[in-house]
Scaffold this motif. Structure first.
Motif, PDB file in Angstrom:
ATOM      1  N   ARG A 213      -9.015  -9.932 -13.500  1.00  0.00           N
ATOM      2  CA  ARG A 213      -7.775 -10.671 -13.385  1.00  0.00           C
ATOM      3  C   ARG A 213      -7.412 -11.676 -12.404  1.00  0.00           C
ATOM      4  O   ARG A 213      -7.211 -12.782 -12.634  1.00  0.00           O
ATOM      5  CB  ARG A 213      -6.618  -9.680 -14.092  1.00  0.00           C
ATOM      6  N   LEU A 214      -7.527 -11.082 -11.132  1.00  0.00           N
ATOM      7  CA  LEU A 214      -7.242 -11.802 -10.047  1.00  0.00           C
ATOM      8  C   LEU A 214      -8.452 -12.740  -9.519  1.00  0.00           C
ATOM      9  O   LEU A 214      -9.811 -12.231  -9.614  1.00  0.00           O
ATOM     10  CB  LEU A 214      -6.825 -11.163  -8.987  1.00  0.00           C
ATOM     11  N   GLU A 215      -7.919 -13.812  -8.827  1.00  0.00           N
ATOM     12  CA  GLU A 215      -8.999 -14.587  -8.012  1.00  0.00           C
ATOM     13  C   GLU A 215      -9.587 -13.770  -6.863  1.00  0.00           C
ATOM     14  O   GLU A 215      -8.953 -12.902  -6.446  1.00  0.00           O
ATOM     15  CB  GLU A 215      -8.546 -16.002  -7.731  1.00  0.00           C
ATOM     16  N   GLU A 216     -10.735 -13.951  -6.375  1.00  0.00           N
ATOM     17  CA  GLU A 216     -11.256 -13.399  -5.245  1.00  0.00           C
ATOM     18  C   GLU A 216     -10.215 -13.478  -4.172  1.00  0.00           C
ATOM     19  O   GLU A 216     -10.137 -12.334  -3.363  1.00  0.00           O
ATOM     20  CB  GLU A 216     -12.603 -14.146  -5.130  1.00  0.00           C
ATOM     21  N   GLU A 217      -9.793 -14.612  -3.876  1.00  0.00           N
ATOM     22  CA  GLU A 217      -8.756 -14.609  -2.749  1.00  0.00           C
ATOM     23  C   GLU A 217      -7.700 -13.739  -2.804  1.00  0.00           C
ATOM     24  O   GLU A 217      -7.075 -13.152  -1.796  1.00  0.00           O
ATOM     25  CB  GLU A 217      -8.663 -15.968  -2.298  1.00  0.00           C
ATOM     26  N   GLU A 218      -7.009 -13.767  -4.082  1.00  0.00           N
ATOM     27  CA  GLU A 218      -5.781 -13.085  -4.198  1.00  0.00           C
ATOM     28  C   GLU A 218      -6.181 -11.496  -4.324  1.00  0.00           C
ATOM     29  O   GLU A 218      -5.476 -10.593  -3.648  1.00  0.00           O
ATOM     30  CB  GLU A 218      -5.326 -13.255  -5.842  1.00  0.00           C
ATOM     31  N   LEU A 219      -7.299 -11.121  -4.599  1.00  0.00           N
ATOM     32  CA  LEU A 219      -7.628  -9.855  -4.764  1.00  0.00           C
ATOM     33  C   LEU A 219      -8.010  -9.405  -2.987  1.00  0.00           C
ATOM     34  O   LEU A 219      -7.706  -8.215  -2.641  1.00  0.00           O
ATOM     35  CB  LEU A 219      -9.054  -9.597  -5.392  1.00  0.00           C
ATOM     36  N   GLY A 220      -8.426 -10.073  -2.384  1.00  0.00           N
ATOM     37  CA  GLY A 220      -8.757  -9.744  -0.960  1.00  0.00           C
ATOM     38  C   GLY A 220      -7.629  -9.487  -0.277  1.00  0.00           C
ATOM     39  O   GLY A 220      -7.308  -9.151   0.593  1.00  0.00           O
ATOM     40  N   GLU A 221      -6.355 -10.473  -0.616  1.00  0.00           N
ATOM     41  CA  GLU A 221      -5.159 -10.605  -0.002  1.00  0.00           C
ATOM     42  C   GLU A 221      -4.569  -9.204  -0.334  1.00  0.00           C
ATOM     43  O   GLU A 221      -3.541  -8.571   0.485  1.00  0.00           O
ATOM     44  CB  GLU A 221      -4.239 -11.581  -0.400  1.00  0.00           C
ATOM     45  N   LEU A 222      -4.495  -8.896  -1.643  1.00  0.00           N
ATOM     46  CA  LEU A 222      -3.884  -7.387  -1.988  1.00  0.00           C
ATOM     47  C   LEU A 222      -4.417  -6.301  -1.390  1.00  0.00           C
ATOM     48  O   LEU A 222      -3.838  -5.269  -1.024  1.00  0.00           O
ATOM     49  CB  LEU A 222      -4.291  -7.425  -3.815  1.00  0.00           C
ATOM     50  N   VAL A 223      -5.981  -6.286  -1.212  1.00  0.00           N
ATOM     51  CA  VAL A 223      -6.526  -5.181  -0.660  1.00  0.00           C
ATOM     52  C   VAL A 223      -6.158  -5.087   0.815  1.00  0.00           C
ATOM     53  O   VAL A 223      -5.989  -4.070   1.454  1.00  0.00           O
ATOM     54  CB  VAL A 223      -8.268  -5.402  -0.658  1.00  0.00           C
ATOM     55  N   GLU A 224      -6.095  -6.289   1.445  1.00  0.00           N
ATOM     56  CA  GLU A 224      -5.613  -6.459   2.866  1.00  0.00           C
ATOM     57  C   GLU A 224      -4.448  -5.795   3.149  1.00  0.00           C
ATOM     58  O   GLU A 224      -4.250  -4.927   3.997  1.00  0.00           O
ATOM     59  CB  GLU A 224      -5.854  -7.681   3.477  1.00  0.00           C
ATOM     60  N   LEU A 266       3.917   6.257   1.503  1.00  0.00           N
ATOM     61  CA  LEU A 266       3.008   5.383   0.867  1.00  0.00           C
ATOM     62  C   LEU A 266       3.490   5.034  -0.460  1.00  0.00           C
ATOM     63  O   LEU A 266       3.657   3.822  -1.071  1.00  0.00           O
ATOM     64  CB  LEU A 266       1.658   5.921   0.704  1.00  0.00           C
ATOM     65  N   ILE A 267       3.769   5.912  -1.178  1.00  0.00           N
ATOM     66  CA  ILE A 267       4.237   5.649  -2.822  1.00  0.00           C
ATOM     67  C   ILE A 267       5.819   4.674  -2.683  1.00  0.00           C
ATOM     68  O   ILE A 267       5.860   3.851  -3.477  1.00  0.00           O
ATOM     69  CB  ILE A 267       4.746   6.874  -3.305  1.00  0.00           C
ATOM     70  N   GLU A 268       6.586   5.169  -1.703  1.00  0.00           N
ATOM     71  CA  GLU A 268       7.749   4.437  -1.543  1.00  0.00           C
ATOM     72  C   GLU A 268       7.468   2.903  -1.311  1.00  0.00           C
ATOM     73  O   GLU A 268       8.107   1.992  -1.765  1.00  0.00           O
ATOM     74  CB  GLU A 268       8.746   5.016  -0.708  1.00  0.00           C
ATOM     75  N   ALA A 269       6.621   2.528  -0.325  1.00  0.00           N
ATOM     76  CA  ALA A 269       6.348   1.474   0.257  1.00  0.00           C
ATOM     77  C   ALA A 269       5.567   0.457  -1.049  1.00  0.00           C
ATOM     78  O   ALA A 269       5.986  -0.645  -1.213  1.00  0.00           O
ATOM     79  CB  ALA A 269       5.388   1.302   1.439  1.00  0.00           C
ATOM     80  N   MET A 270       4.856   1.177  -1.966  1.00  0.00           N
ATOM     81  CA  MET A 270       4.131   0.658  -2.686  1.00  0.00           C
ATOM     82  C   MET A 270       5.071   0.066  -3.991  1.00  0.00           C
ATOM     83  O   MET A 270       4.867  -0.939  -4.575  1.00  0.00           O
ATOM     84  CB  MET A 270       2.976   1.034  -3.473  1.00  0.00           C
ATOM     85  N   THR A 271       5.918   0.969  -4.174  1.00  0.00           N
ATOM     86  CA  THR A 271       6.919   0.611  -5.490  1.00  0.00           C
ATOM     87  C   THR A 271       7.857  -0.319  -4.945  1.00  0.00           C
ATOM     88  O   THR A 271       8.393  -1.033  -5.968  1.00  0.00           O
ATOM     89  CB  THR A 271       7.354   2.007  -5.685  1.00  0.00           C
ATOM     90  N   GLN A 272       8.212  -0.485  -3.684  1.00  0.00           N
ATOM     91  CA  GLN A 272       9.097  -1.550  -3.369  1.00  0.00           C
ATOM     92  C   GLN A 272       8.294  -2.876  -3.312  1.00  0.00           C
ATOM     93  O   GLN A 272       9.054  -4.149  -3.289  1.00  0.00           O
ATOM     94  CB  GLN A 272       9.600  -1.484  -2.023  1.00  0.00           C
ATOM     95  N   ASP A 273       7.104  -3.073  -3.336  1.00  0.00           N
ATOM     96  CA  ASP A 273       6.422  -4.307  -3.468  1.00  0.00           C
ATOM     97  C   ASP A 273       5.864  -4.668  -4.760  1.00  0.00           C
ATOM     98  O   ASP A 273       4.914  -4.103  -5.271  1.00  0.00           O
ATOM     99  CB  ASP A 273       5.041  -4.172  -2.374  1.00  0.00           C
ATOM    100  N   GLU A 274       6.505  -5.633  -5.354  1.00  0.00           N
ATOM    101  CA  GLU A 274       6.275  -6.092  -6.948  1.00  0.00           C
ATOM    102  C   GLU A 274       4.756  -6.630  -6.975  1.00  0.00           C
ATOM    103  O   GLU A 274       4.547  -6.551  -7.998  1.00  0.00           O
ATOM    104  CB  GLU A 274       7.297  -7.115  -7.388  1.00  0.00           C
ATOM    105  N   THR A 275       4.248  -6.915  -5.734  1.00  0.00           N
ATOM    106  CA  THR A 275       3.043  -7.367  -6.045  1.00  0.00           C
ATOM    107  C   THR A 275       1.900  -6.188  -5.946  1.00  0.00           C
ATOM    108  O   THR A 275       0.650  -6.607  -6.514  1.00  0.00           O
ATOM    109  CB  THR A 275       2.458  -8.397  -5.016  1.00  0.00           C
ATOM    110  N   MET A 276       2.215  -5.195  -5.599  1.00  0.00           N
ATOM    111  CA  MET A 276       1.131  -4.057  -5.887  1.00  0.00           C
ATOM    112  C   MET A 276       1.082  -3.432  -7.139  1.00  0.00           C
ATOM    113  O   MET A 276       2.249  -3.080  -7.710  1.00  0.00           O
ATOM    114  CB  MET A 276       1.513  -3.112  -4.653  1.00  0.00           C
ATOM    115  N   PRO A 277      -0.079  -2.808  -7.498  1.00  0.00           N
ATOM    116  CA  PRO A 277      -0.306  -1.869  -8.770  1.00  0.00           C
ATOM    117  C   PRO A 277       0.480  -0.508  -8.365  1.00  0.00           C
ATOM    118  O   PRO A 277       0.812  -0.268  -7.047  1.00  0.00           O
ATOM    119  CB  PRO A 277      -1.564  -1.995  -9.130  1.00  0.00           C
ATOM    120  N   ALA A 278       0.565   0.409  -9.227  1.00  0.00           N
ATOM    121  CA  ALA A 278       0.875   1.674  -8.956  1.00  0.00           C
ATOM    122  C   ALA A 278      -0.117   2.358  -8.201  1.00  0.00           C
ATOM    123  O   ALA A 278      -1.349   1.885  -7.888  1.00  0.00           O
ATOM    124  CB  ALA A 278       1.092   2.409 -10.495  1.00  0.00           C
ATOM    125  N   LEU A 279       0.506   3.344  -7.540  1.00  0.00           N
ATOM    126  CA  LEU A 279      -0.315   4.294  -6.497  1.00  0.00           C
ATOM    127  C   LEU A 279      -0.202   5.576  -6.799  1.00  0.00           C
ATOM    128  O   LEU A 279       0.754   6.345  -7.384  1.00  0.00           O
ATOM    129  CB  LEU A 279       0.360   4.024  -4.908  1.00  0.00           C
TER     130      LEU A 279
END
Length: 390
Positions: A213-224, A266-279
């Motif tokens: 679904r994501l462009e390569e640049e967006e995916l790279g930013e998410l992983v980083e 880790l769970i708390e940090a990811m749930t607070q970031d709307e751009t991140m998928p579930a962990l």
């Protein structure tokens, strides 16, 4: 160590054993010749601090090392084969002498010296690739119209090189001091290699769908962002980041309480970031074999399996981990026990008596249904949660 009789002597023909070029690589042509690009050569001379002078055979002979051992060292460090091109420097000769000297002095066995070369090569290769891809590439964009990349790159590397080198040595010494401290605190010699640790995996849910679904640049930013957040939290709370795998990170901690705090953070940090998928996170506690900075064994496999069955935004742990949390007083044996202890303390206060002990558990454990786990039999996972304020 002396050169093999078959490879010694000024008039000897170089052996057919392929040798390697002193440039870290990832899946490159092992027979690739060194580049003749003028800028690349100038940069190489700047970084290495020496000119090309030796073929691999000449470097091995000058170092007093057999060609076979030299080839194994170079390959372990990740250097590509170059046949008999003249591409090596005094630094390559010195490195061979040092490794061979450690073996001759009995400080390292030959297989261990090869492991040292491999672990150092793999780590620094990744570091170098990252620095070029994410750091130097952006900085070497011409700042003014008309300037070439060549005009920018050389002076920039010349300025950065000594600073990055000093910083690398500083970080390495700090990490070495921390690792050495953990080893000397081990209860016995066996514990230095096979240790009891808490091992956890944190995995982004639905990452495969995101890649479509994501462009390569967006995916790279998410992983980083995921890797950066994970690395920061693991380090800040006393754990060790073992490795990152794009959508997954592997971490370890010396005690269950530390691992529990990292997982929940880790769970708390990811749930607070709307751009991140579930962990989801899975943790197991037990004996772990450590090799070259990595961890292996049944405990690691169990943590991986627990991660795959963990609910979204939740932490699943094994029975040994739950027992360890209970043993250290970080979690009650059951919520009923915690309730009884709290009620007893409250009763004493009501009677005008200050309780001698007021349990303050940091975490709660909820038993889940037993289930078979492939390759590991039947396990009883526990759902880990935070109790009270963080």
């Amino acid at each position: 160590m002396t050169v093999d009789d078959t490879t010694s002597g000024a008039g000897a023909e170089p052996p057919s054993e392929p040798s390697v070029h002193a440039t870290p690589h990832h899946e490159v042509d092992h027979t690739a010749e060194p580049t003749d690009d003028p800028l690349a050569i100038r940069l190489e001379q700047l970084i290495l601090g020496a000119d090309r002078r030796y073929t691999p055979f000449q470097a091995a002979r000058t170092a007093g090392v057999s060609m076979d051992l030299a080839s194994r060292f170079w390959r372990a460090m990740g250097f590509a084969d170059i046949g008999q091109a003249k591409a090596l420097t005094e630094a390559d000769v010195l490195a061979l002498r040092r490794l061979a000297g450690l073996v001759e002095a009995g400080l390292l066995s030959e297989p261990m010296a090869v492991q040292v070369a491999r672990s150092t090569g793999q780590t620094t290769a990744r570091l170098a690739e990252w620095q070029i891809d994410s750091f130097l590439e952006g900085l070497t964009e011409p700042p003014e119209p008309g300037m070439t990349r060549t005009e920018v790159t050389y002076p920039l590397v010349e300025l950065l090189l000594p600073e990055l080198e000093e910083f690398l040595i500083y970080v390495w010494r700090r990490q070495l001091a921390a690792a050495t401290g953990r080893v000397v605190q081990a209860a016995d010699d066996d514990e230095m290699v096979d240790r009891r640790l808490a091992v956890g995996f944190a995995d982004l849910v639905g990452f495969t769908r995101l890649t479509r679904r994501l462009e390569e640049e967006e995916l790279g930013e998410l992983v980083e962002a995921f890797e950066t957040t994970s690395a920061d939290l693991v380090a800040a709370h006393g754990g060790r980041l073992i490795k990152t795998l794009g959508d997954e990170v592997l971490f370890a901690a010396d005690d269950a309480g530390t691992a529990a705090e990292i997982a929940l953070r880790l769970i708390e940090a990811m749930t607070q970031d709307e751009t991140m998928p579930a962990l989801r996170v899975g943790i197991a506690f037990g004996t772990v074999t450590t090799r070259m900075g990595d961890v292996f064994g049944t405990t690691v496999n169990l943590a991986s399996r627990l991660t795959s069955i963990a609910p979204k935004d939740a932490v699943l742990v094994d029975g040994a981990f739950a027992e360890e949390l209970t043993r250290t007083g970080d979690a009650p044996a059951s919520e009923a026990q915690a309730a009884e202890e709290a009620a007893a303390a409250e009763k004493e206060r009501a009677e005008g008596v200050e309780p001698l002990v007021v349990p303050k558990y940091r975490y709660g454990l909820q038993p889940m249904w037993q289930r078979p786990v492939r390759g590991l039999g039947v396990v009883e996972p526990w759902l880990l949660a935070r109790r009270g304020a963080s």
